[in-house]
Design a protein around this motif. Structure first.
Motif, short mmCIF file in Angstrom:
data_model
loop_
_atom_site.label_atom_id
_atom_site.label_comp_id
_atom_site.label_asym_id
_atom_site.label_seq_id
_atom_site.Cartn_x
_atom_site.Cartn_y
_atom_site.Cartn_z
N GLN A 1 0.84 -1.20 0.00
CA GLN A 1 0.00 0.00 0.00
C GLN A 1 0.87 1.25 0.00
O GLN A 1 0.59 2.23 -0.72
N GLN A 2 1.92 1.23 0.80
CA GLN A 2 2.82 2.38 0.87
C GLN A 2 3.54 2.61 -0.46
O GLN A 2 3.64 3.74 -0.95
N ALA A 3 4.05 1.53 -1.05
CA ALA A 3 4.79 1.64 -2.32
C ALA A 3 3.90 2.19 -3.43
O ALA A 3 4.36 2.93 -4.30
N ASN A 4 2.63 1.86 -3.39
CA ASN A 4 1.72 2.30 -4.45
C ASN A 4 1.40 3.79 -4.37
O ASN A 4 0.83 4.34 -5.31
N GLN A 5 1.77 4.40 -3.26
CA GLN A 5 1.55 5.84 -3.12
C GLN A 5 2.76 6.66 -3.54
O GLN A 5 2.71 7.89 -3.54
N ILE A 6 3.84 5.98 -3.92
CA ILE A 6 5.11 6.63 -4.24
C ILE A 6 5.36 6.55 -5.74
O ILE A 6 5.13 5.53 -6.37
N GLU A 7 5.85 7.64 -6.33
CA GLU A 7 6.21 7.62 -7.74
C GLU A 7 7.43 6.73 -7.98
O GLU A 7 8.39 6.75 -7.21
N ARG A 8 7.38 5.92 -9.03
CA ARG A 8 8.49 5.09 -9.47
C ARG A 8 9.01 4.19 -8.35
O ARG A 8 10.20 4.14 -8.05
N ALA A 9 8.11 3.43 -7.77
CA ALA A 9 8.48 2.52 -6.69
C ALA A 9 8.88 1.16 -7.23
O ALA A 9 8.31 0.65 -8.19
N VAL A 10 9.91 0.55 -6.61
CA VAL A 10 10.33 -0.81 -6.93
C VAL A 10 10.45 -1.57 -5.62
O VAL A 10 10.98 -1.06 -4.64
N MET A 11 9.96 -2.81 -5.62
CA MET A 11 9.81 -3.54 -4.36
C MET A 11 10.54 -4.87 -4.40
O MET A 11 10.55 -5.57 -5.42
N ASP A 12 11.17 -5.19 -3.31
CA ASP A 12 11.92 -6.44 -3.12
C ASP A 12 10.98 -7.47 -2.49
O ASP A 12 10.67 -7.39 -1.31
N ARG A 13 10.51 -8.44 -3.30
CA ARG A 13 9.62 -9.53 -2.92
C ARG A 13 8.16 -9.12 -2.92
O ARG A 13 7.81 -7.96 -2.67
N SER A 14 7.30 -10.10 -3.20
CA SER A 14 5.86 -9.91 -3.29
C SER A 14 5.14 -10.79 -2.28
O SER A 14 5.75 -11.65 -1.63
N MET A 15 3.83 -10.63 -2.18
CA MET A 15 3.04 -11.51 -1.34
C MET A 15 3.05 -12.94 -1.88
O MET A 15 3.01 -13.89 -1.10
N LEU A 16 3.11 -13.08 -3.20
CA LEU A 16 3.19 -14.41 -3.78
C LEU A 16 4.49 -15.09 -3.37
O LEU A 16 4.51 -16.30 -3.11
N GLY A 17 5.57 -14.32 -3.29
CA GLY A 17 6.83 -14.87 -2.82
C GLY A 17 6.72 -15.36 -1.39
O GLY A 17 7.27 -16.41 -1.03
N ASP A 18 6.01 -14.61 -0.55
CA ASP A 18 5.78 -15.06 0.82
C ASP A 18 5.01 -16.37 0.84
O ASP A 18 5.28 -17.27 1.64
N PHE A 19 4.04 -16.49 -0.07
CA PHE A 19 3.21 -17.69 -0.13
C PHE A 19 4.02 -18.92 -0.56
O PHE A 19 3.70 -20.04 -0.19
N VAL A 20 5.08 -18.69 -1.36
CA VAL A 20 5.97 -19.79 -1.73
C VAL A 20 6.55 -20.44 -0.48
O VAL A 20 6.57 -21.67 -0.34
#
Length: 224
Positions: A69-88
């Motif tokens: 949610q926080q990253a989606n409020q920021i311009e040009r955000a890049v994120m290390d790992r996703s929720m799908l990665g957590d589910f792995v």
């Protein structure tokens, strides 16, 4: 807006690629949760996985949800790992017996609800690498709670990562061969990866990048 999520097994090079994108493209990086409580949970989990598995995974899921949610409020955000990665990780924990079926069901319900209301990136970059490559990088960085983990655990994690991300590959995805491409130490490889990401952001497709260049998923499987 969340533009890119970088995925891959532990030691694949996710954090390194996010750092490169921050440095080269002035993007805003969102990294793995490394607060004091997360470190405590990881240490306890590696000491007694049956006792701490569900607690740790639910904590990470909640933190990842808030981070998205926080990253989606920021311009040009890049994120290390996703929720799908957590589910792995959670799928593997169940397979290895560290999560009971009822615990897995509890997690799955939380994950299902949160994933439906979480923002999606413009591009998912999946760094595919072997357990051997990942373990070399894990040993090099020398995190205490990772050093004593048995080799079989990392091999299983790579297997579950590939099964999950290749099971239903769709949307805008770039698969990077992390065994062949060293974008940290090799400047030419870094340029190849950045060019592939730039191209992938422009048009939606599932693409694969190795030392021979950028190809479609089908051609990459067949090594055309």
């Amino acid at each position: 807006m969340l533009e890119i999520i970088v995925e891959g097994t532990v030691g694949a090079g996710k954090t390194a690629l996010v750092e490169i994108l921050e440095r080269e493209w002035c993007m805003r990086g969102f990294y793995e949760m490394n607060d004091e409580l997360a470190d405590q949970l990881l240490e306890r989990y590696y000491a007694d996985r049956h006792r701490w598995c569900l607690t740790m995974e639910l904590y990470f899921l909640h933190k990842r949800f808030l981070q998205l949610q926080q990253a989606n409020q920021i311009e040009r955000a890049v994120m290390d790992r996703s929720m799908l990665g957590d589910f792995v990780f959670v799928r593997m924990q169940k397979h290895l017996g560290f999560l009971q079926p009822v615990e897995y069901t509890v997690y799955e319900q939380f994950y299902g609800t949160m994933s439906k209301i979480s923002p999606q990136p413009k591009l998912l970059v999946y760094i595919k690498c072997s357990a051997e490559t990942a373990m070399k990088r894990i040993r090099k960085r020398g995190r205490p709670y990772e050093m004593n983990v048995e080799e079989e655990y990392w091999q299983q994690l790579v297997k579950f990562y590939d099964e999950t991300f290749f099971a239903d590959v769709k949307g805008n995805v770039l698969i990077v061969d992390g065994d062949e491409l060293d974008f940290v130490e090799n400047e030419r490889h870094r340029s190849l990866v950045l060019e592939a990401i730039q191209r992938s952001l422009k048009t939606e497709a599932v693409r694969c990048l190795d030392s021979e260049g950028l190809r479609t998923l089908e051609n990459w499987y067949n090594k055309v």
